[in-house]
Design a protein around this motif. Structure first.
Motif, PDB file in Angstrom:
ATOM      1  N   ILE A  56       0.867  -1.171   0.000  1.00 27.32           N
ATOM      2  CA  ILE A  56       0.000   0.000   0.000  1.00 27.32           C
ATOM      3  C   ILE A  56       0.902   1.219   0.000  1.00 27.32           C
ATOM      4  O   ILE A  56       1.993   1.191   0.590  1.00 27.32           O
ATOM      5  CB  ILE A  56      -0.983  -0.016   1.203  1.00 27.32           C
ATOM      6  N   GLN A  57       0.474   2.243  -0.702  1.00 24.73           N
ATOM      7  CA  GLN A  57       1.278   3.461  -0.769  1.00 24.73           C
ATOM      8  C   GLN A  57       0.391   4.673  -0.615  1.00 24.73           C
ATOM      9  O   GLN A  57      -0.807   4.608  -0.874  1.00 24.73           O
ATOM     10  CB  GLN A  57       2.044   3.544  -2.082  1.00 24.73           C
ATOM     11  N   PHE A  58       1.010   5.775  -0.171  1.00 28.84           N
ATOM     12  CA  PHE A  58       0.290   7.037  -0.134  1.00 28.84           C
ATOM     13  C   PHE A  58       1.219   8.152  -0.552  1.00 28.84           C
ATOM     14  O   PHE A  58       2.443   8.054  -0.433  1.00 28.84           O
ATOM     15  CB  PHE A  58      -0.358   7.311   1.227  1.00 28.84           C
ATOM     16  N   GLU A  63       0.595  21.495  -0.315  1.00 27.84           N
ATOM     17  CA  GLU A  63       0.192  22.886  -0.533  1.00 27.84           C
ATOM     18  C   GLU A  63      -1.051  23.152   0.313  1.00 27.84           C
ATOM     19  O   GLU A  63      -2.078  22.468   0.153  1.00 27.84           O
ATOM     20  CB  GLU A  63      -0.106  23.107  -2.016  1.00 27.84           C
ATOM     21  N   PRO A  64      -0.984  24.093   1.261  1.00 23.85           N
ATOM     22  CA  PRO A  64      -2.094  24.286   2.195  1.00 23.85           C
ATOM     23  C   PRO A  64      -3.466  24.458   1.533  1.00 23.85           C
ATOM     24  O   PRO A  64      -4.468  23.958   2.054  1.00 23.85           O
ATOM     25  CB  PRO A  64      -1.697  25.547   2.972  1.00 23.85           C
ATOM     26  N   LYS A  65      -3.529  25.132   0.405  1.00 23.63           N
ATOM     27  CA  LYS A  65      -4.817  25.375  -0.241  1.00 23.63           C
ATOM     28  C   LYS A  65      -5.440  24.085  -0.779  1.00 23.63           C
ATOM     29  O   LYS A  65      -6.663  23.993  -0.889  1.00 23.63           O
ATOM     30  CB  LYS A  65      -4.640  26.381  -1.371  1.00 23.63           C
ATOM     31  N   TYR A  66      -4.620  23.095  -1.110  1.00 21.54           N
ATOM     32  CA  TYR A  66      -5.110  21.854  -1.720  1.00 21.54           C
ATOM     33  C   TYR A  66      -4.731  20.615  -0.924  1.00 21.54           C
ATOM     34  O   TYR A  66      -4.856  19.501  -1.410  1.00 21.54           O
ATOM     35  CB  TYR A  66      -4.554  21.718  -3.149  1.00 21.54           C
ATOM     36  N   ARG A  67      -4.288  20.788   0.294  1.00 23.09           N
ATOM     37  CA  ARG A  67      -3.756  19.684   1.102  1.00 23.09           C
ATOM     38  C   ARG A  67      -4.701  18.473   1.123  1.00 23.09           C
ATOM     39  O   ARG A  67      -5.877  18.595   1.444  1.00 23.09           O
ATOM     40  CB  ARG A  67      -3.505  20.163   2.525  1.00 23.09           C
ATOM     41  N   HIS A  68      -4.160  17.332   0.739  1.00 19.80           N
ATOM     42  CA  HIS A  68      -4.879  16.056   0.792  1.00 19.80           C
ATOM     43  C   HIS A  68      -3.865  14.951   0.548  1.00 19.80           C
ATOM     44  O   HIS A  68      -2.688  15.210   0.284  1.00 19.80           O
ATOM     45  CB  HIS A  68      -6.017  16.006  -0.241  1.00 19.80           C
ATOM     46  N   ALA A  69      -4.323  13.709   0.637  1.00 16.57           N
ATOM     47  CA  ALA A  69      -3.447  12.566   0.375  1.00 16.57           C
ATOM     48  C   ALA A  69      -4.164  11.601  -0.554  1.00 16.57           C
ATOM     49  O   ALA A  69      -5.394  11.567  -0.612  1.00 16.57           O
ATOM     50  CB  ALA A  69      -3.079  11.863   1.684  1.00 16.57           C
ATOM     51  N   ARG A 100      -1.116  12.611  10.299  1.00 15.08           N
ATOM     52  CA  ARG A 100      -0.569  13.501   9.278  1.00 15.08           C
ATOM     53  C   ARG A 100      -1.448  14.729   9.062  1.00 15.08           C
ATOM     54  O   ARG A 100      -1.083  15.629   8.324  1.00 15.08           O
ATOM     55  CB  ARG A 100      -0.371  12.751   7.957  1.00 15.08           C
ATOM     56  N   GLY A 101      -2.629  14.751   9.690  1.00 16.56           N
ATOM     57  CA  GLY A 101      -3.475  15.935   9.660  1.00 16.56           C
ATOM     58  C   GLY A 101      -4.245  16.179   8.372  1.00 16.56           C
ATOM     59  O   GLY A 101      -4.695  17.305   8.131  1.00 16.56           O
ATOM     60  N   HIS A 102      -4.457  15.160   7.570  1.00 15.60           N
ATOM     61  CA  HIS A 102      -5.224  15.344   6.340  1.00 15.60           C
ATOM     62  C   HIS A 102      -6.720  15.297   6.637  1.00 15.60           C
ATOM     63  O   HIS A 102      -7.165  14.579   7.526  1.00 15.60           O
ATOM     64  CB  HIS A 102      -4.866  14.269   5.307  1.00 15.60           C
ATOM     65  N   HIS A 103      -7.471  16.049   5.874  1.00 18.51           N
ATOM     66  CA  HIS A 103      -8.937  16.051   6.024  1.00 18.51           C
ATOM     67  C   HIS A 103      -9.612  15.334   4.865  1.00 18.51           C
ATOM     68  O   HIS A 103     -10.797  15.042   4.933  1.00 18.51           O
ATOM     69  CB  HIS A 103      -9.468  17.485   6.106  1.00 18.51           C
ATOM     70  N   ARG A 104      -8.867  15.043   3.809  1.00 20.38           N
ATOM     71  CA  ARG A 104      -9.447  14.439   2.604  1.00 20.38           C
ATOM     72  C   ARG A 104      -8.436  13.478   1.998  1.00 20.38           C
ATOM     73  O   ARG A 104      -7.274  13.811   1.842  1.00 20.38           O
ATOM     74  CB  ARG A 104      -9.781  15.545   1.602  1.00 20.38           C
ATOM     75  N   ILE A 105      -8.926  12.281   1.666  1.00 19.77           N
ATOM     76  CA  ILE A 105      -8.091  11.234   1.063  1.00 19.77           C
ATOM     77  C   ILE A 105      -8.768  10.815  -0.241  1.00 19.77           C
ATOM     78  O   ILE A 105      -9.991  10.654  -0.278  1.00 19.77           O
ATOM     79  CB  ILE A 105      -7.971   9.994   1.982  1.00 19.77           C
ATOM     80  N   THR A 106      -7.983  10.603  -1.287  1.00 18.65           N
ATOM     81  CA  THR A 106      -8.535  10.133  -2.557  1.00 18.65           C
ATOM     82  C   THR A 106      -7.933   8.784  -2.933  1.00 18.65           C
ATOM     83  O   THR A 106      -6.849   8.415  -2.464  1.00 18.65           O
ATOM     84  CB  THR A 106      -8.262  11.123  -3.712  1.00 18.65           C
ATOM     85  N   ILE A 107      -8.653   8.077  -3.773  1.00 20.51           N
ATOM     86  CA  ILE A 107      -8.180   6.827  -4.360  1.00 20.51           C
ATOM     87  C   ILE A 107      -8.832   6.740  -5.735  1.00 20.51           C
ATOM     88  O   ILE A 107      -9.945   7.255  -5.924  1.00 20.51           O
ATOM     89  CB  ILE A 107      -8.496   5.620  -3.441  1.00 20.51           C
ATOM     90  N   GLU A 150     -13.352   9.478  -2.811  1.00 23.76           N
ATOM     91  CA  GLU A 150     -12.741  10.264  -1.741  1.00 23.76           C
ATOM     92  C   GLU A 150     -13.377   9.913  -0.402  1.00 23.76           C
ATOM     93  O   GLU A 150     -14.483   9.368  -0.335  1.00 23.76           O
ATOM     94  CB  GLU A 150     -12.872  11.762  -2.005  1.00 23.76           C
ATOM     95  N   LEU A 151     -12.625  10.227   0.611  1.00 25.09           N
ATOM     96  CA  LEU A 151     -13.073  10.064   1.988  1.00 25.09           C
ATOM     97  C   LEU A 151     -12.696  11.343   2.713  1.00 25.09           C
ATOM     98  O   LEU A 151     -11.554  11.798   2.595  1.00 25.09           O
ATOM     99  CB  LEU A 151     -12.385   8.853   2.614  1.00 25.09           C
ATOM    100  N   VAL A 152     -13.646  11.935   3.411  1.00 21.06           N
ATOM    101  CA  VAL A 152     -13.406  13.146   4.173  1.00 21.06           C
ATOM    102  C   VAL A 152     -13.357  12.761   5.652  1.00 21.06           C
ATOM    103  O   VAL A 152     -14.131  11.900   6.105  1.00 21.06           O
ATOM    104  CB  VAL A 152     -14.508  14.196   3.889  1.00 21.06           C
TER     105      VAL A 152
END
Length: 158
Positions: A56-58, A63-69, A100-107, A150-152
């Motif tokens: 598994i990788q991430f 960039e603060p305006k677009y921060r996500h993983a 890591r403080g992310h609010h949104r994750i995509t796959i 996505e997952l928020v």
């Protein structure tokens, strides 16, 4: 199941799994430098009962305006249907949100990869939309659609 950093001794098993037709269909055949070929991604070995079961990788947009993983993975087809992929995704999502403080994750699985989509939905991901002709087919002969999911934070299944 445990998730741990890649170790040099994992390469042969990961290359073997990556080359299995059910995996290569979505990931292509592994390149010469795999699994060390994406230095911007954090890659973890998925281990089950002491054996390499997948990866598994991430990656992170910082960039603060677009921060996500974003997350991606593969599991040995011999172990499909056991919830390993879903659990690996849950653990990585928890790490990305809680530590890591992310609010949104995509796959972004292939739109035709129904098993992967089910696994990600079980972890709390939602379908956002289809990205048409998003990715080259294995072998590079054509294109296939990708499904953006996505997952928020707060939607993850713990």
């Amino acid at each position: 199941m445990i998730l741990r950093p890649l170790a040099p001794g994992d390469a042969a098993a990961l290359r073997r799994i990556h080359a299995i037709p059910e995996v290569a269909r979505w990931w292509d055949l592994p390149g010469e430098r795999f699994p060390w070929d994406e230095p911007d991604a954090v890659r973890l070995t998925i281990e089950v009962d002491g054996a390499v079961a997948g990866m598994i990788q991430f990656s992170e947009e910082l960039e603060p305006k677009y921060r996500h993983a974003g997350v991606d993975l593969f599991v040995d087809p011999a172990l499909h249907g056991q919830g390993i992929g879903t659990e690996a995704v849950r653990r990585v999502v928890r790490h990305l949100i809680d530590e890591r403080g992310h609010h949104r994750i995509t796959i972004d699985p292939a739109a035709a990869n129904a098993a992967a989509i089910r696994a990600y939905e079980k972890a709390g991901f939602r379908r956002v939309g289809v990205m048409r002709k998003y990715e080259r087919d294995a072998g590079g002969d054509g294109w296939h659609d990708g499904l953006l999911m996505e997952l928020v934070a707060g939607e993850e299944i713990r």
